[in-house]
Write an enzyme that holds these catalytic residues in place. Structure first.
Site, PDB file in Angstrom:
ATOM      1  N   ASN A   9       0.948  -1.312   0.312  1.00 17.96           N
ATOM      2  CA  ASN A   9       0.256   0.144   0.059  1.00 17.96           C
ATOM      3  C   ASN A   9       0.680   0.864   0.329  1.00 17.96           C
ATOM      4  OD1 ASN A   9      -1.634   1.905   0.166  1.00 17.96           O
ATOM      5  ND2 ASN A   9      -2.156   1.099   2.986  1.00 17.96           N
ATOM      6  N   LYS A  11      -0.227   4.209   0.242  1.00 22.63           N
ATOM      7  CA  LYS A  11      -0.513   5.346   0.642  1.00 22.63           C
ATOM      8  C   LYS A  11      -0.451   6.641  -0.084  1.00 22.63           C
ATOM      9  CE  LYS A  11       0.266   3.017   4.695  1.00 22.63           C
ATOM     10  NZ  LYS A  11      -0.228   3.576   6.231  1.00 22.63           N
ATOM     11  N   HIS A  94      -9.922   1.202   4.644  1.00 17.15           N
ATOM     12  CA  HIS A  94      -7.913   0.904   6.073  1.00 17.15           C
ATOM     13  C   HIS A  94      -8.707   2.058   7.231  1.00 17.15           C
ATOM     14  CE1 HIS A  94      -3.856   2.299   6.864  1.00 17.15           C
ATOM     15  NE2 HIS A  94      -3.726   1.403   5.942  1.00 17.15           N
ATOM     16  N   GLU A  96      -6.654   4.529   8.069  1.00 15.33           N
ATOM     17  CA  GLU A  96      -6.483   5.882   8.326  1.00 15.33           C
ATOM     18  C   GLU A  96      -7.792   6.358   7.309  1.00 15.33           C
ATOM     19  OE1 GLU A  96      -2.768   5.073   5.893  1.00 15.33           O
ATOM     20  OE2 GLU A  96      -2.297   5.255   7.764  1.00 15.33           O
ATOM     21  N   GLU A 166      -5.052  -4.909  10.853  1.00 22.62           N
ATOM     22  CA  GLU A 166      -4.123  -3.896  10.937  1.00 22.62           C
ATOM     23  C   GLU A 166      -4.481  -3.443  12.206  1.00 22.62           C
ATOM     24  OE1 GLU A 166      -2.173  -2.790   6.696  1.00 22.62           O
ATOM     25  OE2 GLU A 166      -3.614  -1.390   7.696  1.00 22.62           O
ATOM     26  N   GLY A 172       2.818   1.995  10.996  1.00 18.09           N
ATOM     27  CA  GLY A 172       4.084   3.584  10.415  1.00 18.09           C
ATOM     28  C   GLY A 172       4.447   3.556  11.803  1.00 18.09           C
ATOM     29  N   SER A 212       3.973  -2.335  10.135  1.00 16.13           N
ATOM     30  CA  SER A 212       5.109  -2.439  10.761  1.00 16.13           C
ATOM     31  C   SER A 212       5.597  -3.317  10.201  1.00 16.13           C
ATOM     32  CB  SER A 212       6.059  -1.902  12.335  1.00 16.13           C
ATOM     33  OG  SER A 212       5.243  -0.675  12.328  1.00 16.13           O
TER      34      SER A 212
HETATM   35  P1  13P Z   1       3.308   0.403   7.723  1.00 15.66           P
HETATM   36  O1  13P Z   1       3.636  -0.916   6.994  1.00 15.66           O
HETATM   37  O2  13P Z   1       3.740   1.707   7.913  1.00 15.66           O
HETATM   38  O3  13P Z   1       3.348   0.326   9.251  1.00 15.66           O
HETATM   39  O4  13P Z   1       2.064   0.472   7.584  1.00 15.66           O
HETATM   40  C1  13P Z   1       0.886  -0.546   7.208  1.00 15.66           C
HETATM   41  C2  13P Z   1      -0.540   0.142   6.472  1.00 15.66           C
HETATM   42  O5  13P Z   1      -1.231   0.827   7.382  1.00 15.66           O
HETATM   43  C3  13P Z   1      -0.373  -0.713   5.438  1.00 15.66           C
HETATM   44  O6  13P Z   1      -1.991  -1.073   4.099  1.00 15.66           O
END
Ligand code: 13P
Length: 249
Positions: A9, A11, A94, A96, A166, A172, A212
């Site tokens: 992803n 982002k 997601h 976010e 997740e 992150g 992560s």
């Molecule tokens: P990170 O791997 O940066 O923690 O992000 C995970 C994520 O949100 C993938 O959709």
């Protein structure tokens, strides 16, 4: 035996040129990869990346989609527009989207059903906040998000659904759920799917872990019985870190 499914992803990162360079590197370096792969660039780079993935073993994914098919929805992107760009799968729900843009389970469910109705694959993300985990409610939150996200989805469409667990506190942050903790939640999600769709469907559904994931923890996570792959954020932004995850043994 379930397949492994590793998705990147990207982002809100990468210009078209940067996205093209990464896509080309991944196509070359993953061509002998044995797992299922996807990358989800920003909407702005889909038209650039799509043709580069043609004929490769990497699916083209989008990171979100509108709940309506088309119409007066300023700033949204429709399933028809995604399909027109050759998008094969879409990430929905997601964290976010849930927590920064206030998407709730009802809205996410509409998107899931619309995407499936139009023939796309879906990665449905679920996961608890740190406060919910500390209150002992991680499984309950994931159960609710799974049940409500899949409401009205027919068993015949389930093979096109992947669930991504997740935990929000691991995204992150460099904090990963331990493989044991993650596997316990994955097992509980699989039980929810069994209750809704039966044990065969539950055995077959792929459940990715996200939060992560890095080259040095991917193999331990995916060695767990119920962890069928990874949804990778930060480490998906460079071939140097995504390829070792994608080619893990
Ligand atoms: P990170 O791997 O940066 O923690 O992000 C995970 C994520 O949100 C993938 O959709």
């Amino acid at each position: 035996m379930r397949n492994y499914y590793i998705a990147g992803n990207w982002k809100m990162h990468k210009t078209r040129g940067e996205a093209a360079a990464l896509a080309q590197a991944l196509v070359a370096q993953l061509k002998n990869g044995k797992h299922k792969y996807l990358v989800a660039p920003s909407f702005t780079a889909l038209e650039t990346v799509g043709p580069l993935l043609k004929g490769s073993n990497i699916l083209l994914g989008a990171q979100n989609m509108a709940a309506a098919e088309q119409g007066a929805h300023t700033g949204e992107v429709s399933v028809l527009q995604l399909k027109d760009l050759g998008v094969q799968a879409v990430i929905l729900g997601h964290s976010e989207r849930r927590h920064t843009y206030q998407e709730d389970d009802g809205l996410i469910n509409k998107k899931v059903k619309l995407a499936l109705q139009h023939g796309l694959e879906v990665i449905l993300c679920v996961g608890e906040l740190l406060s919910e985990r500390e209150a002992g409610n991680a499984e309950g939150v994931c159960e609710t998000q799974t049940v409500q996200g899949l409401a009205g989805v027919a068993v015949a469409d389930l093979p096109r659904v992947t669930i991504a667990y997740e935990p929000v506190w691991a995204i992150g942050t460099g904090k990963t759920a331990t493989p044991e903790d993650a596997d316990a939640i994955h097992a509980s999600i699989r039980q929810v799917v069994a209750r809704l769709y039966g044990t065969d469907a539950a055995q077959q559904i792929l459940i990715q872990y996200g939060g992560s994931v890095k080259p040095d923890n991917a193999a331990q996570l995916m060695a767990k019985e119920h962890i069928d792959g990874a949804l990778v954020g930060g480490a998906a932004l460079s071939a140097d870190t995504f390829v070792p995850i994608a080619l893990f043994k």
